[in-house]
Design a protein around this motif. Structure first.
Motif, short mmCIF file in Angstrom:
data_model
loop_
_atom_site.label_atom_id
_atom_site.label_comp_id
_atom_site.label_asym_id
_atom_site.label_seq_id
_atom_site.Cartn_x
_atom_site.Cartn_y
_atom_site.Cartn_z
N GLU A 189 0.83 -1.21 0.00
CA GLU A 189 0.00 0.00 0.00
C GLU A 189 0.87 1.26 0.00
O GLU A 189 0.60 2.22 -0.74
CB GLU A 189 -0.91 0.00 1.22
CG GLU A 189 -1.79 1.23 1.34
CD GLU A 189 -2.55 1.29 2.65
OE1 GLU A 189 -3.74 1.66 2.63
OE2 GLU A 189 -1.94 1.00 3.71
N VAL A 192 2.49 1.85 -3.46
CA VAL A 192 1.52 2.34 -4.45
C VAL A 192 1.40 3.85 -4.36
O VAL A 192 1.36 4.56 -5.37
CB VAL A 192 0.16 1.65 -4.25
CG1 VAL A 192 -0.94 2.37 -5.04
CG2 VAL A 192 0.22 0.19 -4.66
N LYS A 193 1.40 4.37 -3.14
CA LYS A 193 1.18 5.80 -2.93
C LYS A 193 2.45 6.64 -3.02
O LYS A 193 2.41 7.76 -3.55
CB LYS A 193 0.54 6.02 -1.55
CG LYS A 193 -0.87 5.47 -1.43
CD LYS A 193 -1.42 5.71 -0.03
CE LYS A 193 -2.84 5.17 0.11
NZ LYS A 193 -3.38 5.36 1.48
N LEU A 238 -7.06 -2.81 -1.21
CA LEU A 238 -6.36 -2.33 -2.40
C LEU A 238 -7.03 -2.86 -3.67
O LEU A 238 -7.55 -3.99 -3.69
CB LEU A 238 -4.90 -2.77 -2.38
CG LEU A 238 -4.05 -2.25 -1.21
CD1 LEU A 238 -2.65 -2.84 -1.27
CD2 LEU A 238 -3.98 -0.74 -1.21
N LYS A 239 -7.01 -2.07 -4.72
CA LYS A 239 -7.55 -2.49 -6.01
C LYS A 239 -6.46 -3.21 -6.79
O LYS A 239 -5.32 -2.73 -6.87
CB LYS A 239 -8.07 -1.29 -6.78
CG LYS A 239 -9.26 -0.62 -6.13
CD LYS A 239 -9.74 0.57 -6.95
CE LYS A 239 -10.95 1.24 -6.28
NZ LYS A 239 -11.40 2.43 -7.05
N ASP A 241 -5.55 -3.64 -9.84
CA ASP A 241 -4.77 -2.99 -10.89
C ASP A 241 -3.95 -1.81 -10.38
O ASP A 241 -3.15 -1.25 -11.13
CB ASP A 241 -5.70 -2.53 -12.02
CG ASP A 241 -6.14 -3.69 -12.90
OD1 ASP A 241 -5.34 -4.62 -13.09
OD2 ASP A 241 -7.29 -3.67 -13.40
N ASP A 242 -4.13 -1.46 -9.10
CA ASP A 242 -3.28 -0.43 -8.50
C ASP A 242 -1.94 -0.99 -8.05
O ASP A 242 -0.93 -0.29 -8.06
CB ASP A 242 -3.98 0.23 -7.31
CG ASP A 242 -5.12 1.15 -7.74
OD1 ASP A 242 -5.16 1.52 -8.93
OD2 ASP A 242 -5.96 1.48 -6.88
N ASN A 283 -5.84 -4.17 -16.36
CA ASN A 283 -4.59 -3.55 -16.80
C ASN A 283 -3.64 -4.63 -17.33
O ASN A 283 -3.36 -5.60 -16.62
CB ASN A 283 -3.95 -2.82 -15.61
CG ASN A 283 -2.71 -2.03 -15.99
OD1 ASN A 283 -2.11 -2.23 -17.04
ND2 ASN A 283 -2.30 -1.13 -15.10
N SER A 286 -0.80 -5.69 -15.10
CA SER A 286 -1.13 -6.57 -13.97
C SER A 286 -0.97 -8.04 -14.35
O SER A 286 -0.77 -8.89 -13.49
CB SER A 286 -2.56 -6.33 -13.51
OG SER A 286 -2.73 -5.02 -13.05
#
Length: 520
Positions: A189, A192-193, A238-239, A241-242, A283, A286
């Protein structure tokens, strides 16, 4: 020629039944059997990263810079036993192993020295082979980048951070599965950010294979580990594809040349289908399995160690023909010691000769369409999928580990390998076939015998110089965060900035998470 031998030699029938677009596809197209990029190495070479780490941070920094000077394009960091188990160098049990199998890292001060005079901006990327305490070493790397003025968004690299294969094969764990998986999802997480070019996990089949598994077991158990991590990340909110485009894998390249090439191709196809059909990713990235390869340590021999150069060359070639994204080539002396400068340079040159002299990079998946390769790819996929199906039926990988299923399967295969080698059914040249009485003496790397004393001295100095009241607050904040649902990366970064030790931070987690004890 009888029909059985025809099938063995040509393997034509399975290929004739192919639907090209569904089974193979062009390079860069789903299901990525032939590679994840249309032009592969003609456009960009694999990253050449030699696994490096021994003695002090100064020793390993010198090795890093030596390899950079000779053409290495990425770092791969090996840590010593205390660091791997989240202990400090002054630990009474683990301290005697300080610096022997990797670099000793107790605090941010060591990490600062490790990357001294090294630019962490692209194109350099750093891989760190660390698992149970991965969050701490990752935080230290971020803090070093911060001190160097490097934006986290520009950082490229990988932390292994794969605790499931520790429970299965390597056995270097600290915390139980649930809090360990929470640490991993928090790192995913966070990346990702804040660190979007970083791979927050390298899902590893290498240690599974080195423990004695078959190629199909390596494939099945590794991809099922990957499924487990995806499921936990999704449950954490979390998604797919993220985060899925930043998942990476790590495979062994062993002796059976064509089997290894087929294994890599099967891995890509399987993961593409898993991500599309099981997790409904949209995606393309992915669905693209990216992987690092290391040549087989298990295949190296102490007898006639020069032969290991040839073994490594064939295994490296298999990795390249299989479409690896990065590669470590083992050194000839690794059954005797950590690599010397001479040995590691030969290992690096092996990759460079394949890349720049062989012409292999000018063809994308040159073995694609071979009856033998496609037949092997199909068979490995089918066998690996059976393992995945079995683990699904057991309730997932953690439940399978608790029941000892992958461990038993690997032990059985390891025993068969050892038995066949002992009976010379599996040939090892110079060992059980064409043995020699001659002993070849080669130089070995000697670790500074004073490394433990020096490392403990530095550790004590850091503890005296730092703000211990602030360190205590940071450690309390980590325990509080571990007991809450807050992301754990932030409090760990703050602790390492204030020179809390790896052992202190792990103890702060252990107060809340407990310690893992194997059930089987």
């Amino acid at each position: 020629m009888d029909e059985k031998n025809k099938e063995k030699l040509f393997c034509k029938k399975p290929v004739d039944e192919f639907d090209y677009s569904l089974q193979l596809g062009d390079p860069g197209q789903y299901p990525y059997t032939r590679g994840i990029h249309p032009r592969m190495y003609a456009e960009r070479l694999w990253t050449m990263r030699q696994f490096s780490g021994f003695g002090s941070a100064e020793d390993t920094n010198k090795r890093f810079r030596y390899l950079l000077e000779h053409g290495e394009t990425g770092f791969s960091t090996a840590f010593d036993m205390p660091t791997l188990f989240g202990k400090d160098s002054d630990n009474l049990v683990y301290g005697k192993e300080t610096g022997l199998c990797g670099v000793a890292i107790d605090t941010l001060a060591d990490m600062e020295i490790l990357f001294n005079e090294i630019d962490l901006n692209p194109p350099i990327s750093t891989s760190m082979t660390i698992n149970a305490p991965a969050i701490i070493l990752f935080a230290m790397y971020l803090a070093v980048a911060e001190k160097k003025g490097v934006d986290w968004k520009n950082l490229r690299g990988t932390i292994q951070n794969d605790i499931l294969k520790e429970y299965i094969a390597q056995k270097e764990w600290i915390f139980p599965p649930e809090p360990s998986m929470r640490l991993i999802t928090d790192i995913i997480e966070f990346c990702v950010k804040y660190v979007p070019q970083w791979y927050p996990i390298s899902i590893s089949g290498y240690h599974i294979r080195e423990a004695g598994s078959t190629a199909a077991q390596e494939l099945g158990f590794t991809l099922r580990d990957g499924i487990e991590y995806v499921e936990w990340a999704i449950r954490a909110g979390l998604k797919v594809d993220d985060f899925a485009p930043r998942l990476s894998f790590f495979f062994d390249s062993c002796e059976n040349f064509f089997e290894e090439i087929s294994k890599f191709r099967a891995a890509r196809r399987m993961w593409a289908r898993i991500m599309k059909e099981r997790f409904h990713s949209e995606n393309d990235k992915s669905r693209q399995l990216r992987f690092h390869t290391q040549t087989s340590g298990l295949s190296l021999q102490a007898v006639e160690p020069e032969n290991n150069v040839i073994r490594t060359t064939l295994q490296a070639l298999a990795a390249v023909l299989g479409g690896t994204q990065s590669l470590h080539t083992n050194s000839r002396d690794e059954t005797l010691c950590l690599p010397t400068e001479e040995a590691v340079k030969i290992a690096l040159r092996t990759q460079q000769i394949i890349a720049y002299e062989s012409g292999i990079i000018n063809a994308v998946d040159p073995l694609g369409g071979s009856y033998h390769i496609e037949d092997l790819t199909n068979k490995l996929e089918a066998e690996a999928m059976e393992y995945i199906k079995k683990i699904d039926e057991m309730g997932g990988m953690i439940e399978a580990i608790e029941q000892g299923y992958p461990q038993r399967e690997i032990r059985r295969s390891a025993f068969e390998r050892a038995k066949k080698t002992a009976m010379a059914e599996k040939v090892v040249v110079g060992v059980n076939k064409f043995p020699t009485k001659e002993k070849l003496i080669i130089p070995v790397l000697k670790i500074d015998p004073e490394i433990h004393i020096k490392q403990v001295k530095r550790l004590n100095e850091i503890k005296q110089e730092r703000d211990n009241f602030k360190v205590k607050q940071c450690l309390e904040n980590i325990s509080c965060a571990a007991a809450s649902k807050d992301n754990l990366v932030f409090p760990v970064i703050e602790a390492v900035r204030n020179y809390a030790t790896i052992g202190e931070i792990c103890m702060a987690f252990e107060k809340v998470c407990g310690r893992y004890e194997e059930k089987v």
